[in-house]
Design a protein around this motif. Structure first.
Motif, short mmCIF file in Angstrom:
data_model
loop_
_atom_site.label_atom_id
_atom_site.label_comp_id
_atom_site.label_asym_id
_atom_site.label_seq_id
_atom_site.Cartn_x
_atom_site.Cartn_y
_atom_site.Cartn_z
N VAL A 251 -10.57 89.07 32.97
CA VAL A 251 -9.47 88.21 31.80
C VAL A 251 -9.01 88.07 30.56
O VAL A 251 -8.23 87.04 30.13
N HIS A 252 -10.41 88.28 29.43
CA HIS A 252 -10.38 87.89 28.01
C HIS A 252 -9.67 88.69 27.55
O HIS A 252 -7.92 87.87 26.48
N ALA A 253 -8.97 90.41 28.17
CA ALA A 253 -7.96 91.41 27.37
C ALA A 253 -6.35 90.60 27.54
O ALA A 253 -6.09 90.71 26.78
N ASP A 254 -6.15 90.22 29.33
CA ASP A 254 -5.75 89.48 28.64
C ASP A 254 -5.16 88.09 28.66
O ASP A 254 -3.97 88.02 28.27
N HIS A 255 -6.48 87.55 28.35
CA HIS A 255 -5.40 86.27 26.72
C HIS A 255 -5.11 86.59 26.02
O HIS A 255 -4.17 86.09 25.45
N GLN A 256 -6.12 87.59 25.28
CA GLN A 256 -5.85 87.84 24.09
C GLN A 256 -4.48 88.80 23.78
O GLN A 256 -3.48 88.42 23.05
N GLN A 257 -4.16 89.30 24.99
CA GLN A 257 -2.99 90.21 24.59
C GLN A 257 -1.65 88.47 24.86
O GLN A 257 -0.08 88.64 23.71
N TRP A 258 -2.25 87.35 25.59
CA TRP A 258 -1.13 86.71 25.91
C TRP A 258 -0.85 85.92 24.77
O TRP A 258 0.19 84.98 24.41
N GLN A 259 -2.35 85.38 24.37
CA GLN A 259 -1.90 84.76 22.77
C GLN A 259 -1.37 85.19 21.28
O GLN A 259 -0.46 85.14 20.78
N ALA A 260 -0.97 86.81 21.48
CA ALA A 260 -0.42 87.69 20.56
C ALA A 260 1.14 87.79 21.22
O ALA A 260 1.52 87.60 19.90
N SER A 261 1.32 87.91 22.42
CA SER A 261 2.41 87.28 22.38
C SER A 261 3.87 85.92 21.84
O SER A 261 4.63 85.27 21.05
N ARG A 262 2.61 84.74 22.05
CA ARG A 262 3.41 84.02 22.08
C ARG A 262 3.38 83.76 20.67
O ARG A 262 3.68 83.09 19.42
N THR A 263 2.15 84.72 19.14
CA THR A 263 2.14 84.42 17.88
C THR A 263 3.59 85.38 18.11
O THR A 263 3.77 84.72 17.01
N THR A 264 4.00 86.08 18.22
CA THR A 264 5.16 87.37 18.06
C THR A 264 6.42 86.68 18.68
O THR A 264 7.24 86.89 18.07
N ARG A 265 6.01 85.71 19.51
CA ARG A 265 7.81 84.62 19.42
C ARG A 265 7.69 83.47 18.98
O ARG A 265 8.79 83.45 18.62
#
Length: 284
Positions: A269-283
């Motif tokens: 869950v935490h890894a998926d959350h970090q990936q989601w946060q990174a994708s938002r930053t990239t966008r």
């Protein structure tokens, strides 16, 4: 159908003293207690657990402190209502996850209608952040707490119905067929939802609960509360905080899950959350 543990189920609902004939008042009491105390969750798919949809098994899981998704929750409630003397019909239904997805009876949901005291009711404790009390099965707009819902004839299912969620809900709408459906008609879709890498339940960890004043929604590591005052979001950054919310906000008892499995779930869950946060930053 196997005998269910009605006493254990009612105890989990906080309704040990239930007695008397099936009434509309009791139906409302059961529905309110269920959405408040039994959270909507697909943790079995995240944990790789086997969680069949036989109502007796679903009731046993609920009595032991867990929740489930629609096949478990509505399946269990239907069996309990029948045990208490209600006339219940199970329906093939489809929750439309996003506005851009096609509506219709997708098979990804089990809806219930109940005939009681010469009236028909839409009963559904398996929508996560859905309605708090049963809705009369007739076209109209229904306000419950800070949320507004609508029922109308479905425009894609002949003779069926469409439930339209509040605009702040987790999904836009749900259609269900008029005809009764047997439990076996949900088995194949349940298997897919529980195990397919493409299933939202396998890809995303989500837990939801409804009460009289609002809804709680834990998606990944983001805990949201929606009520009359608006929406608040809290990011849960530690394993202790995350499992604290699972227990305290959503009332789930995961003591039966081995400690190493719980830790692996948190890591995912935490890894998926970090990936989601990174994708938002990239966008951005």
């Amino acid at each position: 159908m196997r005998t269910i543990d009605a006493r254990g189920y009612l105890h989990r609902l906080g309704l040990d003293d239930i007695s008397g004939p099936p009434t509309t008042e009791l139906l409302f009491t059961l529905h309110r207690a269920h959405v408040e105390r039994i959270s909507y969750e697909g943790l079995h798919a995240q944990l790789g657990e086997s969680a069949g949809i036989d109502p007796a098994d679903s009731v046993a899981r609920i009595a032991a402190g867990r929740g489930g998704y629609c096949y478990h929750l509505n399946g269990a409630l239907a069996a309990l209502l029948e045990h208490l003397g209600y006339t219940v019909t199970r329906h093939q239904a489809g929750v439309q996850p996003r506005f851009e997805d096609p509506p219709g009876v997708l098979g990804n949901h089990m809806a219930l209608t109940v005939r009681c005291e010469n009236r028909d009711w839409l009963v559904d404790v398996g929508l996560g952040d859905g309605f708090y009390e049963p809705l009369p099965l007739r076209a109209g707009v229904y306000d419950q707490g800070p949320f507004s819902y609508a029922l109308a004839a479905s425009d894609v299912v002949p003779g069926g119905w469409r439930f339209t969620h509040d605009m702040r809900g987790a999904f836009p709408r749900m259609d269900f067929a008029r005809e009764a459906a047997g439990l076996d008609s949900f088995a194949e879709k349940h298997e897919w939802l529980s195990t397919s890498p493409e299933s939202a339940f396998v890809r995303t960890c989500a837990v939801l609960r409804r009460d009289a004043k609002g809804t709680d929604n834990l998606t990944g590591c983001v805990l949201k509360r929606i009520d009359a005052s608006g929406e608040t979001a809290t990011h849960l950054t530690t394993e202790a905080d995350w499992y604290g919310a699972i227990a305290d906000v959503f009332g789930l008892d995961l003591s039966g899950v081995p400690a190493d499995a719980r830790h692996r779930l948190w890591q995912k869950v935490h890894a998926d959350h970090q990936q989601w946060q990174a994708s938002r930053t990239t966008r951005r």
